[in-house]
Design a protein around this motif. Structure first.
Motif, short mmCIF file in Angstrom:
data_model
loop_
_atom_site.label_atom_id
_atom_site.label_comp_id
_atom_site.label_asym_id
_atom_site.label_seq_id
_atom_site.Cartn_x
_atom_site.Cartn_y
_atom_site.Cartn_z
N ASP A 46 -0.02 -14.52 2.62
CA ASP A 46 -1.12 -14.05 1.78
C ASP A 46 -0.57 -12.96 0.88
O ASP A 46 -0.35 -11.83 1.31
CB ASP A 46 -2.26 -13.53 2.65
CG ASP A 46 -3.52 -13.22 1.86
OD1 ASP A 46 -3.47 -13.29 0.62
OD2 ASP A 46 -4.56 -12.92 2.48
N VAL A 47 -0.33 -13.30 -0.40
CA VAL A 47 0.27 -12.37 -1.35
C VAL A 47 -0.82 -11.53 -1.99
O VAL A 47 -1.76 -12.06 -2.58
CB VAL A 47 1.05 -13.14 -2.43
CG1 VAL A 47 1.67 -12.16 -3.42
CG2 VAL A 47 2.13 -14.01 -1.81
N GLY A 48 -0.68 -10.21 -1.89
CA GLY A 48 -1.74 -9.33 -2.37
C GLY A 48 -2.92 -9.40 -1.41
O GLY A 48 -4.06 -9.61 -1.84
N CYS A 49 -2.65 -9.22 -0.15
CA CYS A 49 -3.68 -9.43 0.89
C CYS A 49 -4.77 -8.38 0.87
O CYS A 49 -5.81 -8.55 1.50
CB CYS A 49 -3.03 -9.48 2.27
SG CYS A 49 -2.28 -7.92 2.81
N GLY A 50 -4.55 -7.26 0.14
CA GLY A 50 -5.58 -6.23 0.06
C GLY A 50 -5.92 -5.67 1.43
O GLY A 50 -5.04 -5.47 2.27
N LYS A 112 -1.10 -18.26 -0.39
CA LYS A 112 -2.22 -18.08 -1.30
C LYS A 112 -2.04 -16.79 -2.10
O LYS A 112 -1.52 -15.79 -1.59
CB LYS A 112 -3.57 -18.07 -0.55
CG LYS A 112 -3.70 -16.97 0.48
CD LYS A 112 -5.05 -17.03 1.19
CE LYS A 112 -6.18 -16.46 0.37
NZ LYS A 112 -6.10 -14.98 0.22
N ILE A 113 -2.47 -16.85 -3.34
CA ILE A 113 -2.59 -15.67 -4.20
C ILE A 113 -3.98 -15.71 -4.79
O ILE A 113 -4.31 -16.62 -5.55
CB ILE A 113 -1.54 -15.65 -5.33
CG1 ILE A 113 -0.12 -15.71 -4.76
CG2 ILE A 113 -1.70 -14.40 -6.18
CD1 ILE A 113 0.96 -15.61 -5.83
N ASP A 114 -4.79 -14.72 -4.46
CA ASP A 114 -6.22 -14.75 -4.79
C ASP A 114 -6.57 -13.53 -5.64
O ASP A 114 -6.56 -12.41 -5.14
CB ASP A 114 -7.01 -14.77 -3.48
CG ASP A 114 -8.51 -14.88 -3.68
OD1 ASP A 114 -8.97 -14.84 -4.83
OD2 ASP A 114 -9.21 -15.02 -2.67
N ARG A 115 -6.83 -13.76 -6.94
CA ARG A 115 -7.24 -12.71 -7.86
C ARG A 115 -6.23 -11.56 -7.91
O ARG A 115 -6.60 -10.39 -7.95
CB ARG A 115 -8.63 -12.19 -7.49
CG ARG A 115 -9.75 -13.21 -7.67
CD ARG A 115 -11.03 -12.73 -7.05
NE ARG A 115 -10.85 -12.48 -5.63
CZ ARG A 115 -11.58 -11.63 -4.91
NH1 ARG A 115 -12.54 -10.95 -5.48
NH2 ARG A 115 -11.35 -11.46 -3.62
N VAL A 116 -4.97 -11.92 -7.95
CA VAL A 116 -3.88 -10.95 -8.01
C VAL A 116 -3.08 -11.10 -9.31
O VAL A 116 -2.72 -10.11 -9.94
CB VAL A 116 -2.94 -11.12 -6.79
CG1 VAL A 116 -1.70 -10.24 -6.94
CG2 VAL A 116 -3.68 -10.79 -5.49
N LEU A 117 -2.85 -12.33 -9.73
CA LEU A 117 -1.99 -12.58 -10.89
C LEU A 117 -2.55 -11.96 -12.17
O LEU A 117 -1.78 -11.63 -13.08
CB LEU A 117 -1.79 -14.08 -11.09
CG LEU A 117 -1.00 -14.80 -9.99
CD1 LEU A 117 -0.96 -16.29 -10.26
CD2 LEU A 117 0.40 -14.23 -9.86
N MET A 118 -3.86 -11.78 -12.25
CA MET A 118 -4.42 -11.19 -13.46
C MET A 118 -4.00 -9.73 -13.63
O MET A 118 -4.11 -9.18 -14.73
CB MET A 118 -5.94 -11.30 -13.47
CG MET A 118 -6.65 -10.57 -12.36
SD MET A 118 -8.46 -10.72 -12.55
CE MET A 118 -9.01 -10.07 -10.96
N GLY A 141 -2.25 -22.12 -2.66
CA GLY A 141 -3.56 -21.96 -3.30
C GLY A 141 -3.56 -20.75 -4.23
O GLY A 141 -3.12 -19.66 -3.84
N LEU A 142 -4.02 -20.96 -5.45
CA LEU A 142 -4.12 -19.90 -6.45
C LEU A 142 -5.56 -19.81 -6.93
O LEU A 142 -6.20 -20.83 -7.14
CB LEU A 142 -3.21 -20.20 -7.64
CG LEU A 142 -1.77 -20.64 -7.34
CD1 LEU A 142 -1.09 -21.10 -8.63
CD2 LEU A 142 -0.98 -19.50 -6.71
N ALA A 143 -6.06 -18.62 -7.13
CA ALA A 143 -7.42 -18.45 -7.65
C ALA A 143 -7.46 -17.24 -8.57
O ALA A 143 -7.02 -16.15 -8.19
CB ALA A 143 -8.42 -18.27 -6.52
#
Length: 257
Positions: A46-50, A112-118, A141-143
């Motif tokens: 989980d990349v950028g797991c917060g 998964k990377i979730d709302r991190v790439l922005m 999974g990317l979101a």
């Protein structure tokens, strides 16, 4: 409670948890996790797991024989993620940057990377790092949202449009990355299997103000000279007076290595 212009940005961890807890947040996250098809015994990243919002669910899916690695660079987020996963032996929290993932090459089965790439400096490089970390046949999974699609209903339509333009141009680093996810994934070497779009809808003004930053970003737009002060204040003051509507498009991409 009445929201006002110029309120400070909310605590980031609390913001992320609140966004994930809403119906829209729960829906797309559940869909992504189902499509990732996490299996017992796998290694999940989980990349950028917060603050660790998704880590307990991932831990449940990999079971006792699997491993979940949560990566984040923010010490506050890491502390909360460790607290949230205390007692889950299969979860490991690592401090690291998306541009230098602290993960051995070819060791990850699901990611998964979730709302991190922005927010990152170079989304393409971040995806290249992810490609390096994943095994052949891994699923990813990317979101990401596309803030150019932000709609806020108001009688003053032009100010709503100006607010969206300001959000896209000045507030979010890569504001339109949602529409680019599939292309960037393919350029990184992934095979795109599904592209999905969902539309989070906000009918409650207070919730929208918190999640979308209506007041604080309008004040920034006024301070930066993008929107007239009286017009901006009038626009914001009118939002809670009647039935409220706001929405944007969130793009999810499922791909394989």
């Amino acid at each position: 409670m009445t929201s006002t212009l110029g309120v400070s940005r909310p605590d980031q961890a609390a913001y992320m948890l609140r966004a994930a807890a809403g119906e829209a947040g729960r829906s797309y996250k559940r869909q992504m996790l189902d499509l990732l098809d996490v299996q017992a015994g796998q290694t999940v990243l989980d990349v950028g797991c917060g603050p660790g919002t998704d880590l307990p669910v991932l831990a449940d899916r990999v079971g006792g024989s699997g491993r979940v690695i949560g990566v984040d660079r923010d010490p506050v987020m890491l502390t909360q993620a460790r607290a949230r996963t205390h007692g889950l032996q299969q979860v490991e929290i690592r401090e690291g940057d998306v541009h230098a993932l602290p993960v051995e090459p070819n060791t990850v089965d699901r990611a998964k990377i979730d709302r991190v790439l922005m927010h990152v400096a170079d989304p393409a490089d971040a995806l290249a790092q992810l490609h390096r970390a994943t095994r052949p046949l891994a699923r990813i999974g990317l979101a990401e949202p596309d803030w150019d699609t932000l709609i806020v209903d108001a009688e003053d339509l032009e100010t709503s449009r100006a607010f969206t333009r300001y959000t896209t141009a000045e507030v979010v680093r890569h504001a339109t990355i949602g529409r680019s996810l599939a292309r960037l994934a393919e350029l990184a070497g992934f095979q795109v299997e599904a592209v999905l779009a969902t539309t989070p809808v906000f009918r409650d003004f207070q919730e929208a103000d918190h999640i979308l930053g209506l007041g604080r970003n309008m004040q920034k737009a006024i301070d930066d000279g993008h929107i007239d002060r009286d017009r901006g204040h009038g626009w914001f003051a009118g939002l809670p007076r009647g039935p409220f509507y706001a929405s944007f498009t969130l793009v999810s991409v499922i791909c394989s290595r």
